[in-house]
Design an enzyme around this catalytic site. Structure first.
Site, PDB file in Angstrom:
ATOM      1  N   HIS A 240     -57.860  -6.919 -68.365  1.00  0.00           N
ATOM      2  CA  HIS A 240     -58.956  -6.251 -67.546  1.00  0.00           C
ATOM      3  C   HIS A 240     -58.119  -5.632 -66.526  1.00  0.00           C
ATOM      4  O   HIS A 240     -58.241  -4.562 -66.007  1.00  0.00           O
ATOM      5  CB  HIS A 240     -59.807  -7.220 -66.907  1.00  0.00           C
ATOM      6  CG  HIS A 240     -60.784  -7.874 -67.581  1.00  0.00           C
ATOM      7  ND1 HIS A 240     -61.128  -9.113 -67.643  1.00  0.00           N
ATOM      8  CD2 HIS A 240     -61.708  -7.221 -68.493  1.00  0.00           C
ATOM      9  CE1 HIS A 240     -62.283  -9.536 -68.556  1.00  0.00           C
ATOM     10  NE2 HIS A 240     -62.456  -8.383 -69.041  1.00  0.00           N
TER      11      HIS A 240
ATOM     12  N   LYS B  86     -77.627 -16.624 -67.511  1.00  0.00           N
ATOM     13  CA  LYS B  86     -77.314 -17.806 -66.799  1.00  0.00           C
ATOM     14  C   LYS B  86     -75.979 -18.665 -67.555  1.00  0.00           C
ATOM     15  O   LYS B  86     -75.536 -19.581 -66.930  1.00  0.00           O
ATOM     16  CB  LYS B  86     -78.488 -18.811 -66.754  1.00  0.00           C
ATOM     17  CG  LYS B  86     -79.570 -18.195 -66.011  1.00  0.00           C
ATOM     18  CD  LYS B  86     -79.325 -18.270 -64.543  1.00  0.00           C
ATOM     19  CE  LYS B  86     -80.590 -17.687 -63.865  1.00  0.00           C
ATOM     20  NZ  LYS B  86     -80.461 -16.574 -62.994  1.00  0.00           N
TER      21      LYS B  86
ATOM     22  N   ARG C 209     -59.812  -3.101 -77.557  1.00  0.00           N
ATOM     23  CA  ARG C 209     -58.722  -4.087 -78.147  1.00  0.00           C
ATOM     24  C   ARG C 209     -58.692  -3.863 -79.604  1.00  0.00           C
ATOM     25  O   ARG C 209     -57.551  -3.991 -80.212  1.00  0.00           O
ATOM     26  CB  ARG C 209     -58.990  -5.551 -77.918  1.00  0.00           C
ATOM     27  CG  ARG C 209     -58.839  -5.930 -76.380  1.00  0.00           C
ATOM     28  CD  ARG C 209     -59.540  -7.148 -75.880  1.00  0.00           C
ATOM     29  NE  ARG C 209     -60.922  -6.956 -75.787  1.00  0.00           N
ATOM     30  CZ  ARG C 209     -62.026  -7.600 -75.392  1.00  0.00           C
ATOM     31  NH1 ARG C 209     -61.636  -8.796 -75.164  1.00  0.00           N
ATOM     32  NH2 ARG C 209     -63.003  -7.352 -75.393  1.00  0.00           N
TER      33      ARG C 209
ATOM     34  N   SER D  91     -62.165 -12.986 -72.082  1.00  0.00           N
ATOM     35  CA  SER D  91     -62.537 -14.014 -71.050  1.00  0.00           C
ATOM     36  C   SER D  91     -63.090 -15.215 -71.971  1.00  0.00           C
ATOM     37  O   SER D  91     -62.794 -16.408 -71.445  1.00  0.00           O
ATOM     38  CB  SER D  91     -63.585 -13.349 -69.863  1.00  0.00           C
ATOM     39  OG  SER D  91     -63.313 -12.386 -69.151  1.00  0.00           O
TER      40      SER D  91
HETATM   41  P1  ADP Z   1     -68.766  -6.614 -70.867  1.00  0.00           P
HETATM   42  O1  ADP Z   1     -69.393  -7.946 -70.914  1.00  0.00           O
HETATM   43  O2  ADP Z   1     -69.343  -5.491 -70.300  1.00  0.00           O
HETATM   44  O3  ADP Z   1     -68.085  -6.276 -72.152  1.00  0.00           O
HETATM   45  P2  ADP Z   1     -65.959  -7.719 -70.169  1.00  0.00           P
HETATM   46  O4  ADP Z   1     -65.683  -8.478 -68.811  1.00  0.00           O
HETATM   47  O5  ADP Z   1     -66.244  -8.741 -71.272  1.00  0.00           O
HETATM   48  O6  ADP Z   1     -67.569  -7.049 -69.882  1.00  0.00           O
HETATM   49  O7  ADP Z   1     -65.070  -6.708 -70.590  1.00  0.00           O
HETATM   50  C1  ADP Z   1     -65.114  -5.103 -69.498  1.00  0.00           C
HETATM   51  C2  ADP Z   1     -64.350  -4.386 -70.317  1.00  0.00           C
HETATM   52  O8  ADP Z   1     -62.986  -4.642 -70.418  1.00  0.00           O
HETATM   53  C3  ADP Z   1     -64.859  -3.949 -71.760  1.00  0.00           C
HETATM   54  O9  ADP Z   1     -64.524  -2.882 -72.030  1.00  0.00           O
HETATM   55  C4  ADP Z   1     -63.681  -4.850 -72.596  1.00  0.00           C
HETATM   56  O10 ADP Z   1     -63.556  -3.973 -73.853  1.00  0.00           O
HETATM   57  C5  ADP Z   1     -62.337  -4.830 -71.788  1.00  0.00           C
HETATM   58  N1  ADP Z   1     -61.417  -5.964 -71.945  1.00  0.00           N
HETATM   59  C6  ADP Z   1     -61.706  -6.793 -72.037  1.00  0.00           C
HETATM   60  N2  ADP Z   1     -60.603  -7.748 -72.258  1.00  0.00           N
HETATM   61  C7  ADP Z   1     -59.614  -6.689 -72.309  1.00  0.00           C
HETATM   62  C8  ADP Z   1     -58.154  -6.853 -72.772  1.00  0.00           C
HETATM   63  N3  ADP Z   1     -57.654  -8.032 -73.066  1.00  0.00           N
HETATM   64  N4  ADP Z   1     -57.413  -5.659 -73.115  1.00  0.00           N
HETATM   65  C9  ADP Z   1     -58.216  -4.400 -72.609  1.00  0.00           C
HETATM   66  N5  ADP Z   1     -59.391  -4.416 -72.349  1.00  0.00           N
HETATM   67  C10 ADP Z   1     -60.274  -5.507 -72.199  1.00  0.00           C
END
Ligand code: ADP
Length: 161
Positions: free
Chosen positions: A17, A41, A90, A128
């Site tokens: 992120h 939740k 990704r 995550s």
């Molecule tokens: P959401 O639930 O909105 O997908 P996330 O926190 O899982 O929220 O992800 C937010 C954004 O970050 C999304 O666009 C996701 O694809 C991107 N993202 C998550 N992990 C990575 C990573 N390792 N590399 C690049 N982008 C990522």
């Protein structure tokens, strides 16, 4: 001034992120990371904890701000004065999901654009959810998250035991 909103759940923020936020901060004058205050939740961290961890992770980045949002992402972006959203891709499944969401966002708000940045090679496998699983099994997560996140994860998983 070009502002972009980077929305997400960030449960918790990872180096993947962070990489997207830092790269977006080179393209735009201001990046606003929106931590989604979801009614779901099943998250490990509360909204306040997720906000705090993102804040600590970008504390040294002057053009990255962090705030909580609820409701529609498009409304949040317009309220923040942004003309675009940024998301990270990704693999092809991310593309399918983002494309679908973007088409719906365009219906709601035709003037808001989506900018997708490809994940850096070293973070392509990182999510995550996988991170939490590895951390809960005692795996090494030091190179995957900012230091305050690693500490918070260990503490959280200990207190849940
Ligand atoms: P959401 O639930 O909105 O997908 P996330 O926190 O899982 O929220 O992800 C937010 C954004 O970050 C999304 O666009 C996701 O694809 C991107 N993202 C998550 N992990 C990575 C990573 N390792 N590399 C690049 N982008 C990522």
């Amino acid at each position: 001034m070009a502002t972009v909103v980077y929305p997400g759940t960030f449960d918790p923020i990872t180096n993947g992120h962070l990489d997207i936020a830092i790269r977006a901060a080179r393209l735009f004058d201001k990046v606003i990371i929106g931590v989604y205050d979801t009614p779901d939740k099943r998250l490990l961290f509360s909204t306040a904890e997720r906000l705090e961890l993102v804040k600590k992770s970008v504390a040294d980045r002057p053009n990255i701000e962090v705030t909580i949002f609820t409701g529609m992402t498009v409304d949040f972006a317009i309220d923040m004065g942004a003309k675009s959203l940024v998301r990270g891709l990704r693999r092809s499944s991310d593309f399918e999901r983002e494309f679908e969401m973007e088409l719906m966002n365009k219906k709601q708000c035709p003037d808001l654009e989506l900018v997708c940045l490809m994940s850096s090679l070293q973070y392509q496998f990182l999510s995550s959810s996988l991170l939490k699983e590895v951390a809960s099994l005692g795996g090494n997560i030091d190179s995957l998250v900012p230091a305050p996140v690693a500490e918070a994860l260990i503490e959280k998983l200990h207190t849940r035991e």
